[in-house]
Enzyme design. Sequence first.
Site, mmCIF file in Angstrom:
data_model
loop_
_atom_site.group_PDB
_atom_site.id
_atom_site.type_symbol
_atom_site.label_atom_id
_atom_site.label_comp_id
_atom_site.label_asym_id
_atom_site.label_seq_id
_atom_site.Cartn_x
_atom_site.Cartn_y
_atom_site.Cartn_z
ATOM 1 N N ILE A 47 34.882 15.561 20.219
ATOM 2 C CA ILE A 47 36.186 16.230 20.166
ATOM 3 C C ILE A 47 37.033 15.831 21.366
ATOM 4 O O ILE A 47 36.574 15.840 22.501
ATOM 5 C CB ILE A 47 36.016 17.766 20.174
ATOM 6 C CG1 ILE A 47 35.016 18.216 19.104
ATOM 7 C CG2 ILE A 47 37.368 18.439 19.985
ATOM 8 C CD1 ILE A 47 35.354 17.814 17.713
ATOM 9 N N HIS A 49 39.731 17.514 23.114
ATOM 10 C CA HIS A 49 40.297 18.857 23.172
ATOM 11 C C HIS A 49 41.775 18.827 23.567
ATOM 12 O O HIS A 49 42.204 18.003 24.383
ATOM 13 C CB HIS A 49 39.532 19.708 24.182
ATOM 14 C CG HIS A 49 38.101 19.938 23.802
ATOM 15 N ND1 HIS A 49 37.726 20.905 22.905
ATOM 16 C CD2 HIS A 49 36.950 19.314 24.193
ATOM 17 C CE1 HIS A 49 36.408 20.882 22.761
ATOM 18 N NE2 HIS A 49 35.917 19.926 23.526
ATOM 19 N N ARG A 309 24.434 18.035 28.527
ATOM 20 C CA ARG A 309 25.652 17.864 29.306
ATOM 21 C C ARG A 309 25.426 18.352 30.740
ATOM 22 O O ARG A 309 24.539 19.167 31.008
ATOM 23 C CB ARG A 309 26.820 18.605 28.660
ATOM 24 C CG ARG A 309 26.580 20.068 28.344
ATOM 25 C CD ARG A 309 27.649 20.584 27.397
ATOM 26 N NE ARG A 309 27.498 21.995 27.069
ATOM 27 C CZ ARG A 309 26.766 22.448 26.055
ATOM 28 N NH1 ARG A 309 26.101 21.600 25.300
ATOM 29 N NH2 ARG A 309 26.696 23.744 25.798
ATOM 30 N N ILE A 332 30.882 16.590 34.994
ATOM 31 C CA ILE A 332 31.857 16.233 33.953
ATOM 32 C C ILE A 332 31.305 16.693 32.604
ATOM 33 O O ILE A 332 30.830 15.897 31.792
ATOM 34 C CB ILE A 332 32.167 14.727 33.963
ATOM 35 C CG1 ILE A 332 32.500 14.256 35.374
ATOM 36 C CG2 ILE A 332 33.317 14.432 33.010
ATOM 37 C CD1 ILE A 332 33.737 14.862 35.988
ATOM 38 N N CYS A 396 21.666 -5.510 5.035
ATOM 39 C CA CYS A 396 21.255 -4.175 4.578
ATOM 40 C C CYS A 396 22.247 -3.718 3.520
ATOM 41 O O CYS A 396 23.409 -3.461 3.832
ATOM 42 C CB CYS A 396 21.220 -3.195 5.760
ATOM 43 S SG CYS A 396 20.920 -1.481 5.271
#
Length: 432
Positions: A47, A49, A309, A332, A396
């Site tokens: 995302i 933000h 994170r 971060i 593939c």
Amino acid sequence: MYDVLIIGCGITGAAAAFELSKYKLKTGILERENDVSLGTTKANSAILHAGYDPEPGSLMARLNVRGVELAKELCQRLDVPYSPCGSLVLAFSEEERPTLEELYRRGTENGVPGLALLSGDEARVLEPNLSESVAAALHAPSAAICSPWEYCLALAETAVKNGAELHLNTAATGLDRAGEGWTVHTSQGDFETRYIINAAGVDAGAVHAMAGTPSFNIFPTRGQYYLLDKSEGARVGRVIFQCPSAAGKGVLTAPTVHGNLIVGPDSERVEENGTSTTGDGLRFVRETARKSVPSINFRESIRNFAGVRASSDRGDFIIEMDQPHFLDLAGICSPGLSAAPAIGEYAVELLVRDGLALEKKDEFICERHRTRFKELSPEERAALAEREPAYGRVICRCETVTEGEILEALAGPIPPCSVDGVKRRVNAGMGR
């Protein structure tokens, strides 16, 4: 002797390298893994933000809004999958409405464009699959989604094209002062540099401890996710959040740029390598997400995963120099992906304040193109295969991967170094 040596090549290190590669500097990047983006960057919500959540005046607030603005152009120029889908934050009761109003206030002060407070009915006009219990929502049209690993790959590859040197499988093991600069001891020998940028993610505290006593603590925090089949990809068209809490932005439901649906994460402190999933964590994700979108069909799950994170005890990004010629880009966490290019800009600004002289290059490459064979029309595929026969040899069939795509991935400026690395690069190029 390097002018600047970056330790870590997730999205933050790659963004710093990209920004530094605009100048006539000798820039190096040390990455302990066998490819870039293999830490937090490869396993997150993807995302970008809008910027209404961070406290006004914080680094997070300033760099989030600027980073999202930069990301739009960068993703276009570097051929990174990107979609400006917007987001909604949901309130389920009148008691939660003040939270939306506070986010609206913060976002307005932070300079987030287009924010609007909606009723529950207005939110369901935008997203018909939202729960009937949604009482109000905050709409942020500037939020977006991207492919985070390819974003990191693109920034790192572009930096290398512009002269930066990337050293994979090179773990920093110690630091010593060397005159006005540093000697960096690694698993592949010693490197001399004038400046160090510490962009080591969950290991940023450990890297700083090699230079001196850190003034912060990093707490690895695990988030678990569901990735659902493309049959669920249209369940929502925007990123759907719930009102945030002390644990973070909470469980979200969002489309991906590849047409899937992603749901998660939970939030739990773990050891550094705690990327396993748990029954309790995934159950929490399912039950919480259904509060927003009750009709999600979790039987269409094709993958569960977890990312870690780098949360810190500061409550803001840690971007500072408390050692000579040593710049921390630490703590971060979210909105780190959103802020990354702005963090790169700010890092260069701080290095200049500390005495690094800059001279812009006469020519700077800021273009990148990936062939995504699976997305081409039959006519385009035939024309490409006629020009380059390797693209006509399918390796593939289930994913329509061609020999040409593999050769393109192998030919990039960053060595793939492993079969998994090649697969990941080819999948990114296909828009998988």
